[in-house]
Design an enzyme around this catalytic site. Structure first.
Site, mmCIF file in Angstrom:
data_model
loop_
_atom_site.group_PDB
_atom_site.id
_atom_site.type_symbol
_atom_site.label_atom_id
_atom_site.label_comp_id
_atom_site.label_asym_id
_atom_site.label_seq_id
_atom_site.Cartn_x
_atom_site.Cartn_y
_atom_site.Cartn_z
ATOM 1 C CG ASP A 1 96.490 64.438 30.708
ATOM 2 O OD1 ASP A 1 95.680 64.701 31.608
ATOM 3 O OD2 ASP A 1 96.249 64.630 29.498
ATOM 4 C CD GLU B 1 91.478 68.139 30.381
ATOM 5 O OE1 GLU B 1 90.613 69.010 30.183
ATOM 6 O OE2 GLU B 1 92.696 68.316 30.134
#
Length: 407
Positions: free
Chosen positions: A79, A174
């Site tokens: 991400d 994350e």
């Protein structure tokens, strides 16, 4: 694909995570990217490839030696930050950077300048991958993914380099603090691992903040302001009173190194009810616990001043300093340190003023320090990554595998 081609392909995926969705992965683009990576790893002939419904992708490069060796992992997150759009990323390569301003977007006068970002000058003469000034780049952490995959390809192409079993792990979310929450450490099956998620070349990190979140809700009493004397309790003013109780200089903008802080990240409300949100950070566990107790005392003070129930505190631990878990197995740091030295990188051991997936994974039983991926100015339009830094990170991965096999 080359390392650079791989990275440029990866940043074309919009994988911006979201704190609002309540599902994992938090955005569909992350799963689309995971499926692409799964196909790529399959085409490379890796084994034990798995992609679960939450977007956690694992794969194995088998050992090429009969020597009994520990299985070691390399991890990166798919991400990108919610702080800025990662859609339609349009990177370009500034070859042989000359040390001058880089115009990212002439129409909007967006300039990446060494006067504002002096670290640019550390990379004079290198090839910099930059944005068009309208999105972030995504080197955090697609540079890490590209480096891991490229290192695996290099090891496949150089069978003379002996190595043990290598596990790859790519995870979602994350950037919203959830990357390790559904990471199956047992299935991953490693003695230890490294997240390739640091910044500048040479960074080697095994200390991070202890972290907690605090939300304080202040209840007021609203009456007509013309007749409010001795009746009204303005929750916004009560919240402001609380904020002034906190030490003025124990904030992010006044701290560095190992200094902790209270960070006011949000405030909203009206006369009837106001909510303020903080994050609490400290490297020292004792100081961290003291900060949480201070927060409780300040809430109690407000309730003593304005009446019980005026202020309500919700306090939650988020993650802890991985040093507690790494110190008993310092050989994992020694290997990374030696690998950097062997490929001409000067190791810079430093404490993270933040957290990584590795911190949570370390407390789940997988010691997991953090190694540089090479990107700089994360989470915004001024993000960039030198090609040479990515190459060095890839070389460190290869050397770690080689050194473990040589022991």
């Amino acid at each position: 694909m080359t390392l650079v081609e791989r990275f440029l392909k990866y940043v074309s995926f919009d994988t911006q995570s979201s704190e609002e969705s309540g599902v994992t992965p938090s955005t569909p683009g992350q799963m689309a990217f995971a499926e692409f990576l799964k196909e790529e790893l399959e085409s490379l002939g890796l084994e034990e490839i798995s992609l679960d419904e939450h977007g956690y992708l694992f794969a194995t490069l088998p050992a090429n030696t009969e020597k009994p060796l520990p299985a070691v992992g390399f991890i990166a997150h798919m991400d990108t930050s919610p702080d800025m759009s990662g859609k339609d990323v349009t990177p370009r390569i500034v070859e042989n950077y000359d040390g001058k301003d880089i115009v990212l977007c002439a129409e909007e006068n967006i300039v990446l300048s060494p006067s504002q970002f002096p670290e640019l000058l550390d990379h004079k003469g290198e090839d910099l991958i930059v944005t068009n000034g309208k999105t972030l780049l995504g080197a955090d952490d697609k540079a890490g993914i590209a480096e891991i995959v490229s290192a695996v390809v290099y090891l496949q192409e150089h069978p003379e380099i002996k190595h043990g079993k290598i596990r790859i792990g790519f995870n979602p979310d994350e950037e919203i603090g959830l990357g390790a929450h559904k990471f199956d450490v047992r299935q991953f099956g490693c003695e230890w691992a490294y997240t390739m998620d640091g910044g500048e070349v040479g960074e080697l990190e095994f200390e991070n903040f202890n972290a907690a979140s605090a939300k304080i809700t202040f209840k007021g009493r609203n009456v007509h302001p013309g007749y409010a004397k001795n009746k009204m309790v303005n929750s916004v003013r009560v919240a402001n009173r609380f904020i002034t109780l906190l030490p003025a200089h124990e904030t992010p903008e006044h701290t560095e190194g190992y200094e902790g802080f209270f960070h006011l990240i949000g405030i909203g409300g009206d006369v009837e009810q106001t909510t303020v949100s903080y994050i609490i950070r400290d490297h020292d566990r004792t100081h961290f616990e003291d900060r949480k107790k201070q927060m409780e005392r300040w809430v109690a003070f407000i309730n003593g001043e304005y009446g019980e129930g005026t202020a309500t505190l919700e306090l939650h631990d988020q993650y802890y300093n991985m040093r507690e878990q790494i110190e008993p197995v310092m050989h994992v740091i020694d290997v990374a340190f030696a690998a950097m030295k062997a490929v001409g990188v000067d190791p810079r051991v430093k404490a993270i003023r933040g957290g990584t997936d590795g911190a949570q994974l370390s407390f789940k039983g997988l010691p997991c320090p953090n190694i540089f991926a090479g990107g700089l100015n994360f989470h915004g339009r001024y993000e960039f990554v030198p090609v040479q830094s990515m190459e060095k990170a890839m070389n460190v991965i290869v050397k770690i595998a080689e050194l473990i096999a040589a022991k």
